[in-house]
Design a protein around this motif. Structure first.
Motif, PDB file in Angstrom:
ATOM      1  N   ILE A 188      -5.883  10.983  -7.137  1.00 38.30           N
ATOM      2  CA  ILE A 188      -6.237   9.574  -6.942  1.00 38.30           C
ATOM      3  C   ILE A 188      -7.739   9.417  -7.182  1.00 38.30           C
ATOM      4  CG2 ILE A 188      -6.201   7.610  -5.370  1.00 38.30           C
ATOM      5  CD1 ILE A 188      -4.043   9.095  -3.762  1.00 38.30           C
ATOM      6  N   PHE A 189      -8.108   8.447  -7.985  1.00 39.41           N
ATOM      7  CA  PHE A 189      -9.534   8.165  -8.188  1.00 39.41           C
ATOM      8  C   PHE A 189      -9.727   6.680  -8.447  1.00 39.41           C
ATOM      9  CE2 PHE A 189      -7.816   9.351 -12.348  1.00 39.41           C
ATOM     10  CZ  PHE A 189      -8.279   8.338 -13.168  1.00 39.41           C
ATOM     11  N   ASP A 190     -10.963   6.230  -8.265  1.00 34.10           N
ATOM     12  CA  ASP A 190     -11.297   4.830  -8.511  1.00 34.10           C
ATOM     13  C   ASP A 190     -11.430   4.598 -10.002  1.00 34.10           C
ATOM     14  OD1 ASP A 190     -11.386   3.980  -5.856  1.00 34.10           O
ATOM     15  OD2 ASP A 190     -13.440   4.691  -5.610  1.00 34.10           O
ATOM     16  N   ASP A 192      -4.565  -1.559 -16.628  1.00 39.46           N
ATOM     17  CA  ASP A 192      -5.152  -2.402 -15.587  1.00 39.46           C
ATOM     18  C   ASP A 192      -5.545  -3.701 -16.287  1.00 39.46           C
ATOM     19  OD1 ASP A 192      -6.635  -3.717 -13.662  1.00 39.46           O
ATOM     20  OD2 ASP A 192      -7.555  -1.885 -12.894  1.00 39.46           O
ATOM     21  N   THR A 212      -6.731  -2.716  -6.058  1.00 41.52           N
ATOM     22  CA  THR A 212      -7.840  -1.825  -5.716  1.00 41.52           C
ATOM     23  C   THR A 212      -8.409  -1.130  -6.939  1.00 41.52           C
ATOM     24  OG1 THR A 212      -6.384   0.077  -5.328  1.00 41.52           O
ATOM     25  CG2 THR A 212      -6.788  -1.400  -3.472  1.00 41.52           C
ATOM     26  N   HIS A 213      -7.686  -1.180  -8.073  1.00 37.40           N
ATOM     27  CA  HIS A 213      -8.074  -0.518  -9.315  1.00 37.40           C
ATOM     28  C   HIS A 213      -8.137   0.998  -9.167  1.00 37.40           C
ATOM     29  CE1 HIS A 213      -8.919  -4.540 -10.771  1.00 37.40           C
ATOM     30  NE2 HIS A 213      -9.649  -4.724  -9.699  1.00 37.40           N
ATOM     31  N   LYS A 214      -7.418   1.526  -8.193  1.00 34.23           N
ATOM     32  CA  LYS A 214      -7.284   2.974  -8.072  1.00 34.23           C
ATOM     33  C   LYS A 214      -6.230   3.465  -9.059  1.00 34.23           C
ATOM     34  CE  LYS A 214      -8.743   3.590  -3.253  1.00 34.23           C
ATOM     35  NZ  LYS A 214      -9.913   4.436  -3.615  1.00 34.23           N
ATOM     36  N   HIS A 245      -3.479   8.263   2.571  1.00 30.57           N
ATOM     37  CA  HIS A 245      -3.092   9.414   1.730  1.00 30.57           C
ATOM     38  C   HIS A 245      -2.174  10.365   2.496  1.00 30.57           C
ATOM     39  CE1 HIS A 245      -7.009   8.844  -0.813  1.00 30.57           C
ATOM     40  NE2 HIS A 245      -6.115   7.880  -0.991  1.00 30.57           N
ATOM     41  N   TYR A 303      -3.544   6.586 -10.152  1.00 33.27           N
ATOM     42  CA  TYR A 303      -2.724   7.655  -9.591  1.00 33.27           C
ATOM     43  C   TYR A 303      -2.156   8.485 -10.741  1.00 33.27           C
ATOM     44  CZ  TYR A 303      -3.097   4.827  -5.386  1.00 33.27           C
ATOM     45  OH  TYR A 303      -3.590   4.115  -4.322  1.00 33.27           O
ATOM     46  N   THR A 307      -1.083   4.697   0.511  1.00 32.22           N
ATOM     47  CA  THR A 307      -2.246   4.761  -0.373  1.00 32.22           C
ATOM     48  C   THR A 307      -3.570   4.539   0.346  1.00 32.22           C
ATOM     49  OG1 THR A 307      -2.002   2.409  -0.923  1.00 32.22           O
ATOM     50  CG2 THR A 307      -0.891   4.013  -2.358  1.00 32.22           C
ATOM     51  N   ASP A 341      -3.219   0.654  -9.425  1.00 34.33           N
ATOM     52  CA  ASP A 341      -3.093  -0.405  -8.429  1.00 34.33           C
ATOM     53  C   ASP A 341      -3.937  -1.577  -8.917  1.00 34.33           C
ATOM     54  OD1 ASP A 341      -3.436  -2.139  -6.227  1.00 34.33           O
ATOM     55  OD2 ASP A 341      -3.072  -0.511  -4.814  1.00 34.33           O
ATOM     56  N   ASN A 395       0.839  -1.209   0.000  1.00 35.16           N
ATOM     57  CA  ASN A 395       0.000   0.000   0.000  1.00 35.16           C
ATOM     58  C   ASN A 395       0.873   1.259   0.000  1.00 35.16           C
ATOM     59  OD1 ASN A 395      -2.505  -1.397   0.090  1.00 35.16           O
ATOM     60  ND2 ASN A 395      -2.243  -1.724   2.286  1.00 35.16           N
TER      61      ASN A 395
END
Length: 561
Positions: free
Chosen positions: A337-339, A273, A322-324, A82, A326, A79, A319, A62
């Motif tokens: 940072i977003f989903d 991803d 988590t599929h976030k 934050h 950056y 992560t 990531d 993380n």
């Protein structure tokens, strides 16, 4: 095999967009706010300084690693919270960054005349060693953990350095036809390395087994970022000057599609991803990130990272757990940072269940299917044993007696589908099923309790006493002297007649009927009177055959409540 998770950054062509901030790349206190993307993605922008460029994520720890071009630092971000957990000083102009998750090792390239790679221990957040490459202005790097090889394009010296990460030494310098090699990406499944050449609008393909150049593929003008989806064996190239993205088929190393960017140009970097089948692309001329679907190789949406229009985006990383996503902005000094789009579209039909029908053999069933992932809007379908029965997310249906495989299927806006099946069984109630064949004769019922014996009748009257017999005659007086003989005794009278027998008493009342246990079932002909406490629950007909033609008898089913 150690997994590679790599994010990239690079020096801008002739430093056209670099700000002149000479500060440490440290996280400032607080967040500058939350922006909402057109696709309703929530974006958290973390203020930074020192012109952040490259970013890479280690999903196992993380941690996100951000290089600061003018800060000569690598900032380590938690992560989850934050927050900054470390600021690591490194040599001048750090740009590209890659992480080997298995060894928790971070590799940083430097966009400087001396070149070289900084190796950071992710456990201690300290510099482990420095690897001199002999090259200059290293914009990026790509890691193949399957072979322990790190590939570093030297834009200034027109070469690619090959580093053995087990010994941290340069094992080869590839001098094949390069023209300002900028970015690199590795396909660990094929062992091929793809290097973009900014000034020749091409991609050089390297064989990782021999570390030799295989061929060069023409793409759009000014290629910068490059990324690989190992699952589909597709290579994506961001063409900075052409404002397009070239899609290569890794099996033939040929361009199979060119997609025009909505940003109009300035395409810089890409991140894949692999699980979610998504590619995220940044542009130095737009504030939005472009999202590709790697199945159809089409743009599915753009995400505004929430920074002012005068600023631009640089590095990008994903990531895979988590599929976030950056994204760094060098000019805005932010890490956004977003989903990202969720992983594979999934459907859930709910748990298996067993139901009991009514007297007519049907059971009401209600179920709402659930879904996650993909991109809405969604469409739904329910099938019963392969037959469509509903096109809504919620199913309301009457199920007949038997077994039902209820399959719930969801389709998202990109025509991705997912299905799940719930097994539902419906059984008849204990006494309400359809009449079956005549059963064997039942056992004899329990005998009722004997009634109480009647009271004994009164005792009859005593009979009259019999009449006494007559007295015998007195004898003559005898001569004195000899005493006379005594006369004989008279006969005894007859015995009186026996009195009449008394009348018998009345019979006592009958005892109560035998008890019926709850649940007892009686079969009666129509018109028969059932005992108290019984309720009629159904009826059925039974063929009766005798000497003549067959007839049908109706039998009523009564049950003790």
């Amino acid at each position: 095999m150690t997994q590679q998770v790599s994010g990239k950054g690079s020096r801008m062509n002739r430093a056209r967009y670099r700000a002149a901030h000479i500060t440490a790349c440290a996280l400032l206190v607080g967040l500058i706010g939350v922006g909402v993307a057109p696709a309703s993605a929530q974006v958290t922008a973390i203020p930074m300084s020192g012109n952040p460029n490259g970013v890479a994520v280690n999903p196992l720890t993380n941690r996100a690693y951000v290089t600061c071009g003018n800060g000569a630092n690598v900032t380590v971000v938690d992560t989850v919270s934050h927050t900054v957990v470390a600021v690591i000083p490194v040599n001048a102009a750090p740009v590209g960054v890659a992480v080997a998750t298995g060894t928790n090792t971070v590799y940083v390239s430097h966009n400087s005349p001396g070149g070289g790679v900084t190796v950071i221990d992710g456990l201690t957040n300290s510099v482990a060693t420095w690897i001199g490459t002999g090259g200059s202005y290293e914009s990026d790097l790509a890691l193949n953990t399957a072979t322990n090889r790190l590939y570093v394009p030297n834009e200034g010296s027109q070469t690619v350095s090959v580093i053995d990460t087990a010994t941290n030494t340069v094992v080869k310098t590839i001098t094949g036809p390069f023209n300002h090699p900028s970015f690199a990406a590795v396909n660990p499944n094929t062992g091929r390395i793809y290097v973009t050449n900014y000034y020749s609008a091409s991609v050089t393909v390297i064989d990782g087994a021999s570390n030799t150049v295989l061929h060069t593929v023409g793409v759009g003008a000014g290629p910068r970022g490059v990324a690989v989806n190992p699952t589909t064996n597709r290579i994506y190239v961001a063409n900075y000057d052409a404002g397009s993205t070239s899609v290569l088929d890794g099996a033939t190393d040929t361009v199979v599609k060119t997609v025009t960017s909505p940003s109009g140009g300035g395409l810089w970097e890409l991140a894949v991803d692999e699980i979610a089948n998504r590619v995220y692309e940044t542009s130095v001329k737009a504030t939005a990130v472009t999202v590709f679907d790697t199945i159809s190789d089409t743009i599915v949406r753009t995400i505004d990272v929430g920074i002012p229009v005068i600023y631009v985006n640089f590095g990008v990383a994903v990531d895979p757990m988590t599929h976030k996503v950056y994204v760094t902005s060098s000019s805005a000094n932010t890490l956004s940072i977003f989903d990202g789009d969720a992983a594979v579209l999934s459907a859930n039909a709910g748990d298996d269940a067993s139901l009991v029908s009514d007297l007519y053999g049907f059971a009401a069933f209600n179920r709402t299917g659930s879904t996650s992932g993909g991109i809405g809007p969604y469409t739904y379908e329910w099938q019963d044993n392969g037959v469509p029965i509903a096109s809504t997310q919620t199913l309301n249906v009457s199920l007949s007696v038997g077994y039902h495989a209820l399959t719930f299927t969801v389709t998202d806006s990109q025509m991705h589908t997912a299905s799940d099946t719930a097994q539902i069984s419906v059984a008849l109630p204990t006494i309400a099923g359809p009449p079956g064949p005549k059963g064997d004769k039942g056992d004899q019922g329990i005998q009722g309790i004997q009634g109480i014996q009647g009271l004994q009748g009164d005792k009859g009257d005593k009979g009259d006493q019999g009449v006494q017999g007559p007295t015998g005659d007195k004898g003559d007086k005898g001569d004195q002297g000899i005493q006379g003989i005594q006369g004989l005794q008279g006969d005894k009278g007859d015995t009186g007649a026996t009195g009449a027998t008394g009348a018998q008493g009345p019979i006592g009342p009958q005892g109560p009927p035998p008890p019926w246990p709850v649940g007892t079932v009686l079969l009666l002909t129509p018109g028969s009177t059932a005992p108290a406490g019984f309720v009629r629950v159904g009826s059925y007909t039974q063929p009766v055959r005798g000497a003549g033609p067959a007839t049908v008898m109706t039998i009523e089913v009564w049950r003790r409540q």
